[in-house]
Design a protein around this motif. Structure first.
Motif, mmCIF file in Angstrom:
data_model
loop_
_atom_site.group_PDB
_atom_site.id
_atom_site.type_symbol
_atom_site.label_atom_id
_atom_site.label_comp_id
_atom_site.label_asym_id
_atom_site.label_seq_id
_atom_site.Cartn_x
_atom_site.Cartn_y
_atom_site.Cartn_z
ATOM 1 N N LEU A 1 -4.668 -4.806 6.560
ATOM 2 C CA LEU A 1 -4.903 -3.666 5.678
ATOM 3 C C LEU A 1 -4.082 -2.428 6.051
ATOM 4 N N ASP A 2 -3.392 -2.443 7.151
ATOM 5 C CA ASP A 2 -2.517 -1.310 7.452
ATOM 6 C C ASP A 2 -1.297 -1.274 6.538
ATOM 7 N N TYR A 3 -0.954 -2.423 5.947
ATOM 8 C CA TYR A 3 0.212 -2.480 5.061
ATOM 9 C C TYR A 3 -0.041 -3.232 3.760
ATOM 10 N N LEU B 1 0.808 -1.215 0.000
ATOM 11 C CA LEU B 1 0.000 0.000 0.000
ATOM 12 C C LEU B 1 0.844 1.269 0.000
ATOM 13 N N ARG C 1 -8.359 -4.672 8.488
ATOM 14 C CA ARG C 1 -7.190 -4.532 9.366
ATOM 15 C C ARG C 1 -7.148 -5.680 10.373
ATOM 16 N N ILE D 1 -3.975 -5.789 12.738
ATOM 17 C CA ILE D 1 -3.123 -5.359 13.848
ATOM 18 C C ILE D 1 -3.911 -4.611 14.930
ATOM 19 N N PRO D 2 -4.670 -3.570 14.576
ATOM 20 C CA PRO D 2 -5.363 -2.840 15.646
ATOM 21 C C PRO D 2 -6.382 -3.687 16.393
#
Lengths: 112, 549
Positions: free
Chosen positions: B418-420, B49, B427, B429-430
């Motif tokens: 989806l953060d990377y 991304l 997402r 990680i969160p």
């Protein structure tokens, strides 16, 4: 019915930074400077973004849908909002590939 | 640790030079992206991304202090000062510039590392037990076989364009710490009735859209013949594996459409007809490679166990760490130590350059310079004297590496999501961070519990094998999470079953809490979640999860 609005985005060839087509052969990391195409002009915009001598500045150019939020352009999808604003958590939260010296924020801001 | 010979050095240096020229031609406009993409992928360079991502190979998870320091240097100089360990025991750097990648690969080559075959439809990193060579329950060190497979499989001309990627794992212990059954091909080292060492071969495992556990296709293959047998497995796959549909191209689909018995029959015919002697592994070669993994010169002087007990009694946090992160060693007076990369609230599997250097220093001082990567996204120090455990813990704790949660509910396997990741649909990680924060206070009471989470159907986070698995998907513009229950890795591997409709992101921590609450209420003595789940079934969990609130 409101017109659908699209812009062209890709990743800068040399360093992968997220960039947007600003028209006249120019690309910019600033989404608000992107050239907006309405309705059925979008494909023409995408074609225009791919004109030029190789190497083209952007890898994988695509159209994405946006909305206007005051003076700002806001991608419709979460994926594109994350591309525009950086990861939503972790050491680089809110930082994009453009940031040369990002400070570690460590903020767990998972709302975009 | 295996050291490169002249051939290896020349091969890697030539590869860097080739790649440098490929990058030059791409930046000069002489190669289009379509032409360049397969070339960069063959060198582990993806475009994600925010930037390019370099996936660095860590063969069978083995690292030494020199490699650790070089990785820290690369993370600091070419990236943002941190990296991410994957479930394939590789290291990903997420903020890479294409124009700098030839220099990065040259730096890696200087410490006998590369990024070859961390992408593409060929062999990926062969993984094994992170406790290899030191596990108290080990039959024999599996690393020499992993290294022999690495040498044979690297740029193998016949298998460089398989229908899809191909992952191998090896286990040589009573406990399977390499999740062998989720691999395309797995090897279990054991002895036959004559007392000879060889491998049971299992084939057709894999997660993703269609999860399967690998099934046994041959109970005993002598060590010398293991490469020819793998070759036969690959040839049948190469011949019959589907290339018309990306989602049906993995060997698991072939094995399960033919049926394991028919697949095994095809392999047997191929194997018996092949020139097995051509790639038979001489005992002398096994011994030569095994010598590179010879045990270190252990200090066998007595350990003052009473002093260790006193330190634990005086320091409950240390005692807890010993309980959770210190494992039995085959040599008296020593321990295997897991360094958790799952500090609550942080990104699982991430490590900073400074932390990497701390691990390098501690490896040098306390573990014969060696460290390992575990597929659970943690690190391992394999040779720690028990009378050095307190010192080690203090130093790790000061570097925020002293988290005491190995195999507890906060030790969550989690992909970048989806953060990377360009493939992700939600997402991860969160969400993992919020689960960990929510559950941390209860983790000791819960005991062993594996949560695994993926941000898309590709299942890099092994969600199918989680006691509770979470799969993030996008539905009508919203991230929601599908929950599976009862998955397990290791010898008792099981694919989790979907419990019901996906839950909203904000509701995930409470949902996990509810499910674990039911487990704690229903479990019998010593039962882990998968056992309780199999005994009582899905109903009580489903009822609690979807009860009107």
């Amino acid at each position: 019915m409101a017109a659908s609005m699209q812009i062209v985005t890709g990743n800068r060839l040399a360093d992968g930074v997220v960039i947007y087509f600003a028209g006249a052969g120019e690309w910019t990391p600033a989404i608000d400077k992107a050239l907006v195409a309405e309705d059925d002009h979008a494909n023409a915009l995408l074609a225009e973004a791919q004109v030029g001598l190789p190497p083209l500045p952007a890898v994988g150019p695509i159209l994405i849908e946006i909305t206007r939020d005051g003076d700002h352009l806001r991608p419709m999808t979460l994926r594109e909002r994350i591309r525009a604003s950086g990861p939503t958590t972790g050491p680089m939260a809110g930082h994009t590939a453009l940031d040369a010296n990002p400070a570690a924020s460590g903020v767990d801001d998972y709302s975009i | 640790m295996y050291r490169y010979d002249d051939f290896d050095h020349r091969f890697i240096d030539e590869r860097v030079a080739q790649y440098r020229d490929q990058v030059r031609r791409r930046l000069a406009g002489q190669l289009t992206e379509d032409e360049f993409r397969p070339l960069r992928l063959m060198n582990g360079l993806y475009l994600q991304l925010h930037a390019y991502m370099l996936r660095i190979a860590i063969p069978y998870g083995m690292l030494d202090s020199t490699k650790l320091r070089k990785l820290a240097h690369i993370m600091r100089k070419y990236d943002r000062g941190y990296g991410h360990f994957t479930t394939r025991t590789n290291l990903q750097l997420h903020w890479i510039k294409l124009e700098e990648t030839p220099d990065i690969l040259a730096e890696l080559a200087s410490v006998e590392m590369h990024a070859i075959q961390t992408s593409g439809n060929s062999f990926r990193n062969t993984t094994t037990d992170p406790f290899a060579g030191v596990a108290a329950d080990e039959l024999e060190d599996p690393r020499p076989y992993a290294e022999i497979i690495r040498q044979w499989a690297t740029l193998h001309p016949e298998f460089s364009f398989l229908p899809r990627k191909f992952k191998i794992a090896i286990c040589a212990s009573k406990e399977d710490r390499a999740a062998v059954k989720m691999h395309d091909l797995g090897l279990y080292l054991h002895k036959n009735e004559a007392g000879e060492l060889g491998f049971e071969v299992v084939v057709g495992g894999g997660l993703g859209r269609t999860p399967y556990l690998a099934q046994s296709v041959k109970k005993f293959v002598p060590r010398r013949d293991v490469l020819s047998y793998i070759e036969a497995c690959l040839r049948v796959y190469n011949r019959y594996g589907r290339r018309d549909n990306l989602w049906k191209a993995r060997i698991k689909i072939l094995v399960n459409s033919l049926g394991p018995a028919k697949y095994a029959e095809e392999v047997e015919q191929e194997w018996l007809a092949s020139d097995r002697e051509a790639i038979a592994i001489p005992e002398s070669y096994i011994a030569e490679i095994a010598a590179a993994f010879a045990p270190p010169d252990y200090d066998r002087s007595p350990v003052d166990e009473a002093a260790l007990e006193r330190a634990m009694a005086a320091n409950p946090a240390f005692a807890r760490w010993v309980r959770n992160n210190v494992h039995p060693h085959k040599v008296a007076g020593h321990a295997v130590v897991t360094i958790s990369l799952k500090e609550v609230g942080k990104t699982g599997g991430d490590i900073t350059a400074e932390q990497m250097e701390v691990v390098a220093d501690l490896a040098d001082e306390l573990s014969f310079g060696e460290a390992r990567v575990a597929y659970e996204q943690n690190l391992v120090l394999p040779y720690v004297r028990r009378d050095k455990l307190f010192t080690l813990w203090q130093r790790l704790d000061a570097a925020k590496l002293g988290t005491s949660n190995k195999d507890l509910v906060t030790d969550i396997i989690c992909c970048p999501g989806l953060d990377y990741c360009g493939l992700a649909t939600a997402r991860s990680i969160p969400v993992a961070q919020r689960i960990a924060k929510h559950m941390a206070a209860k983790e000791d009471a819960i005991g062993t519990f594996n949560i695994k989470m993926s941000g898309c159907i590709n299942a890099c986070g092994h969600h199918h094998l989680g006691h509770i698995g979470l799969l993030g998907v996008e539905k009508n513009g919203e991230e929601v999470y599908q929950i599976t229950l009862g998955g397990d890795a290791g010898h008792n591997s099981a694919i989790g079953t979907i419990v019901g409709p996906a839950v909203k992101s904000d509701d995930v921590p409470a949902a996990i809490d509810t499910l674990i609450g039911i487990y704690m209420k229903l479990r019998q003595d010593g039962e882990r979640f998968p056992e309780t789940y199999r005994r009582v079934g899905q109903a009580p969990f489903k009822e609690a999860l979807y009860a009107p609130r």
